[in-house]
Every structure is written in C-alpha cells, then in structure tokens.
Design an enzyme around this catalytic site. Structure first.
Site, PDB file in Angstrom:
ATOM      1  N   SER A 180       0.781  -1.236   0.000  1.00 10.14           N
ATOM      2  CA  SER A 180       0.000   0.000   0.000  1.00 10.14           C
ATOM      3  C   SER A 180       0.814   1.288   0.000  1.00 10.14           C
ATOM      4  O   SER A 180       0.321   2.304  -0.449  1.00 10.14           O
ATOM      5  CB  SER A 180      -0.968  -0.003   1.177  1.00 10.14           C
ATOM      6  OG  SER A 180      -0.284  -0.253   2.375  1.00 10.14           O
ATOM      7  N   HIS A 208      -5.324  -4.529  -2.371  1.00  8.62           N
ATOM      8  CA  HIS A 208      -5.220  -3.538  -3.458  1.00  8.62           C
ATOM      9  C   HIS A 208      -5.228  -4.175  -4.842  1.00  8.62           C
ATOM     10  O   HIS A 208      -5.375  -3.475  -5.847  1.00  8.62           O
ATOM     11  CB  HIS A 208      -3.938  -2.713  -3.296  1.00  8.62           C
ATOM     12  CG  HIS A 208      -3.967  -1.832  -2.098  1.00  8.62           C
ATOM     13  ND1 HIS A 208      -4.553  -0.588  -2.100  1.00  8.62           N
ATOM     14  CD2 HIS A 208      -3.520  -2.030  -0.832  1.00  8.62           C
ATOM     15  CE1 HIS A 208      -4.449  -0.047  -0.900  1.00  8.62           C
ATOM     16  NE2 HIS A 208      -3.821  -0.902  -0.115  1.00  8.62           N
ATOM     17  N   LYS A 237     -11.965  -1.401  -1.548  1.00  6.56           N
ATOM     18  CA  LYS A 237     -11.109  -0.680  -2.493  1.00  6.56           C
ATOM     19  C   LYS A 237     -11.736  -0.770  -3.893  1.00  6.56           C
ATOM     20  O   LYS A 237     -12.744  -0.138  -4.138  1.00  6.56           O
ATOM     21  CB  LYS A 237      -9.680  -1.189  -2.391  1.00  6.56           C
ATOM     22  CG  LYS A 237      -9.170  -1.009  -0.933  1.00  6.56           C
ATOM     23  CD  LYS A 237      -7.713  -1.179  -0.759  1.00  6.56           C
ATOM     24  CE  LYS A 237      -7.289  -1.237   0.690  1.00  6.56           C
ATOM     25  NZ  LYS A 237      -7.497  -0.004   1.469  1.00  6.56           N
TER      26      LYS A 237
HETATM   27  C1  PLP Z   1      -2.989  -4.050   2.238  1.00  6.07           C
HETATM   28  C2  PLP Z   1      -4.215  -3.770   3.056  1.00  6.07           C
HETATM   29  N1  PLP Z   1      -4.786  -4.775   3.739  1.00  6.07           N
HETATM   30  C3  PLP Z   1      -5.889  -4.586   4.482  1.00  6.07           C
HETATM   31  C4  PLP Z   1      -6.481  -3.337   4.561  1.00  6.07           C
HETATM   32  C5  PLP Z   1      -7.696  -3.190   5.420  1.00  6.07           C
HETATM   33  O1  PLP Z   1      -8.881  -3.282   4.683  1.00  6.07           O
HETATM   34  P1  PLP Z   1     -10.207  -2.631   5.248  1.00  6.07           P
HETATM   35  O2  PLP Z   1     -10.151  -1.173   4.937  1.00  6.07           O
HETATM   36  O3  PLP Z   1     -11.324  -3.336   4.564  1.00  6.07           O
HETATM   37  O4  PLP Z   1     -10.218  -2.857   6.715  1.00  6.07           O
HETATM   38  C6  PLP Z   1      -5.918  -2.251   3.854  1.00  6.07           C
HETATM   39  C7  PLP Z   1      -6.454  -0.900   3.859  1.00  6.07           C
HETATM   40  O5  PLP Z   1      -7.326  -0.406   4.379  1.00  6.07           O
HETATM   41  C8  PLP Z   1      -4.763  -2.474   3.096  1.00  6.07           C
HETATM   42  O6  PLP Z   1      -4.181  -1.468   2.421  1.00  6.07           O
END
Ligand code: PLP
Length: 389
Positions: A180, A208, A237
């Site tokens: 990310s 992502h 996303k």
């Molecule tokens: C790589 C990654 N995993 C998990 C998440 C968490 O997902 P969520 O927003 O649905 O909790 C995010 C970002 O929010 C992320 O960038």
C-alpha cells in the site's frame, strides 16, 4: 493528573514529531471531484480504483436489499446476522478467487487479524514481508506463533529465513499482493515456489490487487497464474463497498467460522452492503474496460512523471509513490498541490524511511484525462519551483 492533561501531553509529542493526524470532511459521492473542507479538489488518494463506489448498479442493488432486509444485520453471522445475501456474496467471491469457499468479515483489517490470530499455532512461525499492512502486523502480534520479518520482496532473504526456521512445526509466508505505500507487487510466483520447496503455506492479502491485477481482475494469483493457500481481501477498495473476506479450501473456511474471533464476535455487515458488493463483482467479471482504462492512466502518469525527472517508486499499480525526499519539502509540495485543487497526501516518516518522504498518488478509472493533464502540469511547475526536477 487528569486524563485530559496526560493525553494532551501525548498528543503534543506527536504534534512535535510532525505526525499528528486529523480528519478532513468530504462532501458528496466518492468521485474524484469533491469539496474537501469546503474547497473544490480533485482527489488523488482514493482506493475506489474502478469508480464502483458511486456506480448506479451498486446503489440500486443496495437500495433493493435495504428495503427488504433493513439497515443493519442485527447480530453476528452465527446468531441472527446471516442472510441470503451474505451467502450469495461468499459464493461469488469464492468463484472470483477460484477457491472452494470464502468467508466474509466486517473489514479487510478484521479478516487479516482473524486469520493470523487463529490459524498458526504456538509451535509455528509466520514469515512476514517488512512492508506488510498494519492489519497483518497486528494479526502476527495476536498470533501464538513467532514472527520473523523478511526484507521487502527480497527472495534471497526469504529463502535465508526459511532455512533458519526449519525447527518450527509449520511455516506461513504472509505478504500483501500490492503493497500500500510502495505500490510494489509481491513476486507471488517466486514466493509460492519457495514455499513448495520449504513446505510452507502462503497467505496473500490482495486488498489492493482485487479487481485490478489479472486478466479478469482476480488479483495477484491470476496475474501470476498461481494458487496461494489462502487469499484475504477487502471489499472497500476496487469493489467500492465495505467488508473483508478470506478465501481458500472449504475446510479452512469451516475452521475460521469456528475459530476466528473477529468473525465469531462481530456483527455481520448489512445485507445491503453484500448486495452492492455482489453487483460490483458482476461488473468486474464482465467488463475489462474500466480496468484497461485504469491501466492506461497508470502507464501515462508513471511515464510522464519519470520523464520529468521524478523518482517514481513501485510497479505498474494504481499506487504511484513520487519520492520528494525531505519531509518538509514534501509537505510544502502537497500544500502547493492543494492550492491548485489537487488533493494528494504527503507521506512522511515514520510511515516511510527517513529521506523517502513522498506524495502518494492513487489513480482511479473515474479520473478524466483533463484531471491527468492538470496533475502533470502541476507536478511539472511545482517540481521546478521547489528545485526537485
Ligand atoms: C494491504 C491492506 N490490507 C488490508 C487493509 C484493510 O482493509 P479494510 O479497509 O477493509 O479494513 C488495507 C487498507 O485499508 C490495506 O491497504
């Protein structure tokens, strides 16, 4: 000491370190052109990669389910919160990810924490990429297993760590699909062949990459043509809604349903969200155009910024980190962008290494070519003004 005095001291410390966070108020639908704190801006930091969050088909699907099922799910999936929409969506995700089954969580964060805190046992070890998302890190912290961190996408280091951890009962390699902050893609093909050689399991967080990478948007597994043991993801996303999931074998899903505390002790997401996400997968599966448009934007922006002389990190993903270097200069850069109606955050230490402060752009298929032109001209003029290019 009153609680507020103590907390103010702690807040002052992060303010002094320049890492204090606050909220911005967005008005209207999650499209690129938005009013932020009352000012018109084009947003270049959203994860709505395919522009589905405001898609009329998702909104209609949610509205219909809302009428029929109400606003909330009213309980955990294991008590009163399960609906036909939860089950339909899980089947859809399993089909999309080419796994036997899938299980919904309230968020991607909770899916990562739920899987990592329940699956590895005390005599096991988790091998975790240095740049994994916070939710993976927190899952490792809650796990009974030991955690060993390997250098970011460094396969030699991963192999060394696999060699050094032979004494453990089971080994789990955990990695983001697309990272990310750096926009890099995990070399899942190499990770899986190492895992096979060293008898380890592979867990990939495709937050992502879902909807973005691969011929039909299937994510990193489809992109590399491989099958990790477990895929975790988010619906927040490219899918444009909310919630998270884990996908794998039917036995694994049965195990999670009985062991993952973030599944068992959590109210289920509303059926309306499931209906919207289900419709999003219908769109993702049948239309490659949005993905193609997104990819063409990514290529155009990366190439232009590089040609201007910027250091652009990462691979060809919607996350484009443009390294400015000095933290203060990066903040000034972000402020100057905002003056031009461009909202793209400055990312500074400790989120990134010292001297690697950056503007992190995220690209969506909803951006217009005129937005891109304005972005690039602004990067050019601000870069010259601040002597970066
Ligand atoms: C790589 C990654 N995993 C998990 C998440 C968490 O997902 P969520 O927003 O649905 O909790 C995010 C970002 O929010 C992320 O960038």
């Amino acid at each position: 000491m009153k609680i507020d005095a103590w907390l103010n001291e702690r807040l002052d410390r992060i303010k002094e370190a320049g890492v204090y966070r606050n909220l911005r108020t967005m008005n209207g639908a999650p499209i690129p052109e938005r009013k932020i704190d009352g000012k018109n801006q084009t947003v270049w930091s959203s994860n709505n990669y395919l522009g589905l969050a405001s898609h009329s088909r998702l909104i209609s699907a949610a509205q219909e389910a809302l009428q029929q099922f109400g606003a909330g799910s009213s309980g955990s999936r294991l008590t009163t919160g399960n609906s036909v929409w939860h089950e339909k969506l899980e089947k859809k995700i399993a089909g999309f990810k080419r796994t036997e089954a899938a299980l919904l969580f309230s968020s991607g964060y909770l899916a990562n924490v739920g899987v990592l805190s329940s699956l590895p046992e005390k005599e096991d070890v988790i091998l975790s990429d240095q740049l994994n998302h916070a939710s993976m890190i927190d899952g490792c912290r809650l796990s009974m297993a030991d955690t060993v961190v390997y250098q970011h996408i460094d396969m030699d280091d991963l192999e060394n760590k696999l060699n050094e951890t032979q004494r453990y009962q089971r080994r789990f390699i955990v990695t983001d699909g697309i990272f990310s902050m750096d926009g890099t893609i995990a070399p899942l093909d190499q990770i899986i062949s190492l895992a096979k050689r060293y008898h380890a399991f592979v867990i990939v967080d495709d937050a992502h990459a879902t909807g973005v990478l691969g011929e039909s948007g299937g994510g990193t597994s489809e992109y590399f043509g491989v099958c990790p043991d477990i895929v975790i993801g988010t619906l927040s996303k490219a899918v444009g809604t909310e919630g998270g999931f884990a996908a794998g074998s039917a036995v694994f899903i049965d195990f999670l349903l009985n062991h993952a505390r973030t599944f068992i002790f959590q109210t289920a997401i509303p059926p309306a969200s499931c209906a919207a996400a289900h419709e999003a997968f219908n769109i993702i599966e049948t239309s490659g155009e949005k993905r193609q448009l997104l990819i063409s934007y990514i290529n155009m922006i990366r190439t232009s910024l590089k040609n201007m002389g910027y250091l652009v990190k990462g691979d060809h993903t919607p996350i484009i980190p443009v390294v400015i270097g000095d933290a203060r200069k990066t903040v000034t850069f972000a402020e100057k962008l905002q003056d031009k109606g461009i909202y793209a955050p400055a990312i500074r230490p400790p989120t990134v290494a010292l001297g690697e402060s950056r503007i992190r752009l995220t690209i969506t298929a909803d951006h217009k070519t005129s937005d891109i032109d304005h972005l690039l001209t602004s990067f050019h003029s601000i870069g010259k003004e601040l002597h970066i290019i």
